[in-house]
Write a protein that holds these residues in place. Structure first.
Motif, PDB file in Angstrom:
ATOM      1  N   MET A   1     -32.781 -20.269 113.953  1.00 54.22           N
ATOM      2  CA  MET A   1     -32.848 -21.459 113.122  1.00 54.22           C
ATOM      3  C   MET A   1     -32.038 -21.195 111.851  1.00 54.22           C
ATOM      4  N   ILE A   2     -31.283 -22.190 111.439  1.00 51.41           N
ATOM      5  CA  ILE A   2     -30.443 -22.071 110.246  1.00 51.41           C
ATOM      6  C   ILE A   2     -30.870 -23.123 109.233  1.00 51.41           C
ATOM      7  N   CYS A   3     -31.027 -22.691 107.993  1.00 52.81           N
ATOM      8  CA  CYS A   3     -31.382 -23.590 106.896  1.00 52.81           C
ATOM      9  C   CYS A   3     -30.142 -23.850 106.054  1.00 52.81           C
ATOM     10  N   ARG A   4     -29.805 -25.119 105.869  1.00 51.22           N
ATOM     11  CA  ARG A   4     -28.680 -25.549 105.039  1.00 51.22           C
ATOM     12  C   ARG A   4     -29.261 -25.989 103.696  1.00 51.22           C
ATOM     13  N   ILE A   5     -28.893 -25.288 102.627  1.00 50.08           N
ATOM     14  CA  ILE A   5     -29.478 -25.537 101.309  1.00 50.08           C
ATOM     15  C   ILE A   5     -28.422 -26.115 100.377  1.00 50.08           C
ATOM     16  N   TRP A   6     -28.824 -27.156  99.658  1.00 50.92           N
ATOM     17  CA  TRP A   6     -27.917 -27.859  98.746  1.00 50.92           C
ATOM     18  C   TRP A   6     -28.691 -28.274  97.493  1.00 50.92           C
ATOM     19  N   HIS A   7     -27.995 -28.285  96.339  1.00 54.94           N
ATOM     20  CA  HIS A   7     -28.597 -28.669  95.051  1.00 54.94           C
ATOM     21  C   HIS A   7     -27.840 -29.840  94.436  1.00 54.94           C
ATOM     22  N   GLY A   8     -28.602 -30.735  93.824  1.00 53.50           N
ATOM     23  CA  GLY A   8     -28.034 -31.825  93.039  1.00 53.50           C
ATOM     24  C   GLY A   8     -28.907 -32.074  91.825  1.00 53.50           C
ATOM     25  N   TRP A   9     -28.301 -32.572  90.748  1.00 53.31           N
ATOM     26  CA  TRP A   9     -29.018 -32.825  89.497  1.00 53.31           C
ATOM     27  C   TRP A   9     -28.747 -34.246  89.034  1.00 53.31           C
ATOM     28  N   THR A  10     -29.814 -34.899  88.541  1.00 52.60           N
ATOM     29  CA  THR A  10     -29.689 -36.231  87.961  1.00 52.60           C
ATOM     30  C   THR A  10     -30.140 -36.199  86.514  1.00 52.60           C
ATOM     31  N   LYS A  11     -29.770 -37.236  85.808  1.00 55.00           N
ATOM     32  CA  LYS A  11     -30.388 -37.482  84.507  1.00 55.00           C
ATOM     33  C   LYS A  11     -31.806 -37.987  84.797  1.00 55.00           C
ATOM     34  N   PRO A  12     -32.755 -37.741  83.903  1.00 60.75           N
ATOM     35  CA  PRO A  12     -34.133 -38.174  84.158  1.00 60.75           C
ATOM     36  C   PRO A  12     -34.264 -39.657  84.506  1.00 60.75           C
ATOM     37  N   ALA A  13     -33.450 -40.488  83.893  1.00 62.87           N
ATOM     38  CA  ALA A  13     -33.526 -41.926  84.144  1.00 62.87           C
ATOM     39  C   ALA A  13     -33.148 -42.289  85.582  1.00 62.87           C
ATOM     40  N   ASN A  14     -32.402 -41.428  86.264  1.00 61.75           N
ATOM     41  CA  ASN A  14     -31.964 -41.710  87.634  1.00 61.75           C
ATOM     42  C   ASN A  14     -32.774 -40.966  88.695  1.00 61.75           C
ATOM     43  N   GLY A  50     -34.037 -32.523  80.131  1.00 60.76           N
ATOM     44  CA  GLY A  50     -32.744 -33.183  80.170  1.00 60.76           C
ATOM     45  C   GLY A  50     -32.167 -33.451  81.543  1.00 60.76           C
ATOM     46  N   GLU A  51     -32.806 -32.995  82.622  1.00 61.45           N
ATOM     47  CA  GLU A  51     -32.299 -33.283  83.955  1.00 61.45           C
ATOM     48  C   GLU A  51     -33.385 -33.031  84.997  1.00 61.45           C
ATOM     49  N   SER A  52     -33.153 -33.573  86.179  1.00 59.74           N
ATOM     50  CA  SER A  52     -34.028 -33.313  87.325  1.00 59.74           C
ATOM     51  C   SER A  52     -33.185 -32.651  88.400  1.00 59.74           C
ATOM     52  N   GLU A  53     -33.714 -31.572  88.955  1.00 61.49           N
ATOM     53  CA  GLU A  53     -33.016 -30.835  90.003  1.00 61.49           C
ATOM     54  C   GLU A  53     -33.634 -31.171  91.350  1.00 61.49           C
ATOM     55  N   PHE A  54     -32.781 -31.397  92.327  1.00 57.54           N
ATOM     56  CA  PHE A  54     -33.199 -31.658  93.702  1.00 57.54           C
ATOM     57  C   PHE A  54     -32.592 -30.592  94.600  1.00 57.54           C
ATOM     58  N   VAL A  55     -33.377 -30.142  95.559  1.00 61.01           N
ATOM     59  CA  VAL A  55     -32.907 -29.194  96.557  1.00 61.01           C
ATOM     60  C   VAL A  55     -33.247 -29.780  97.916  1.00 61.01           C
ATOM     61  N   THR A  56     -32.251 -29.832  98.792  1.00 60.84           N
ATOM     62  CA  THR A  56     -32.527 -30.215 100.170  1.00 60.84           C
ATOM     63  C   THR A  56     -32.383 -28.976 101.047  1.00 60.84           C
ATOM     64  N   MET A  57     -33.287 -28.875 101.997  1.00 63.22           N
ATOM     65  CA  MET A  57     -33.244 -27.804 102.984  1.00 63.22           C
ATOM     66  C   MET A  57     -33.252 -28.479 104.352  1.00 63.22           C
ATOM     67  N   MET A  58     -32.097 -28.458 104.985  1.00 65.03           N
ATOM     68  CA  MET A  58     -31.963 -29.057 106.311  1.00 65.03           C
ATOM     69  C   MET A  58     -32.043 -27.934 107.336  1.00 65.03           C
ATOM     70  N   TRP A  59     -32.698 -28.224 108.443  1.00 59.29           N
ATOM     71  CA  TRP A  59     -32.911 -27.216 109.479  1.00 59.29           C
ATOM     72  C   TRP A  59     -32.156 -27.584 110.745  1.00 59.29           C
ATOM     73  N   PHE A  60     -31.420 -26.597 111.259  1.00 64.52           N
ATOM     74  CA  PHE A  60     -30.605 -26.786 112.457  1.00 64.52           C
ATOM     75  C   PHE A  60     -30.799 -25.616 113.412  1.00 64.52           C
ATOM     76  N   ALA A  61     -30.621 -25.889 114.693  1.00 62.19           N
ATOM     77  CA  ALA A  61     -30.763 -24.859 115.711  1.00 62.19           C
ATOM     78  C   ALA A  61     -29.538 -23.952 115.786  1.00 62.19           C
ATOM     79  N   SER A  62     -28.365 -24.438 115.329  1.00 62.51           N
ATOM     80  CA  SER A  62     -27.136 -23.663 115.482  1.00 62.51           C
ATOM     81  C   SER A  62     -26.059 -24.155 114.524  1.00 62.51           C
TER      82      SER A  62
END
Length: 107
Positions: A1-14, A50-62
């Motif tokens: 199993m492979i985890c694809r990790i990505w980060h994004g940041w918004t301003k609090p209002a968004n 001053g910001e909100s951080e988001f992390v996505t972790m997507m899971w794939f078989a290959s």
């Protein structure tokens, strides 16, 4: 199993609007693609000064499944225009990790 990790940041209002866009539109669209080997997605959020951080972790078989999602340049971030409009900044590349252990209880 492979985890694809990505980060994004918004301003609090968004931040709330971005989270809802992910849950109601983007994640639903990914699931609707019925990619063979796609095993789901997890979303993390933390509100900072001053910001909100988001992390996505997507899971794939290959890696082939990841390529079906992201294309041949599979480390490239996949960020739809609606999401880009709400983000202050984001990773241009995703990191990929092979899962070595998972001790979470099975439902």
């Amino acid at each position: 199993m492979i985890c694809r990790i990505w980060h994004g940041w918004t301003k609090p209002a968004n931040a709330d609007a971005y989270e809802q866009l992910l849950k109601r539109e983007i994640f639903v669209g990914i699931s609707a693609r019925k990619i063979d080997g796609y095993r789901g997605i997890q979303l993390l959020r933390r509100d900072l000064d001053g910001e909100s951080e988001f992390v996505t972790m997507m899971w794939f078989a290959s890696l082939d499944a990841i390529r079906a999602f992201a294309g041949d340049d599979y480390t490239r971030a996949v960020v739809p225009p609606k999401a880009q409009a709400l983000l202050a900044r984001y990773d241009q590349r995703s990191a990929h990790f092979e899962a070595q252990e998972d001790q979470r209880p099975k439902p």
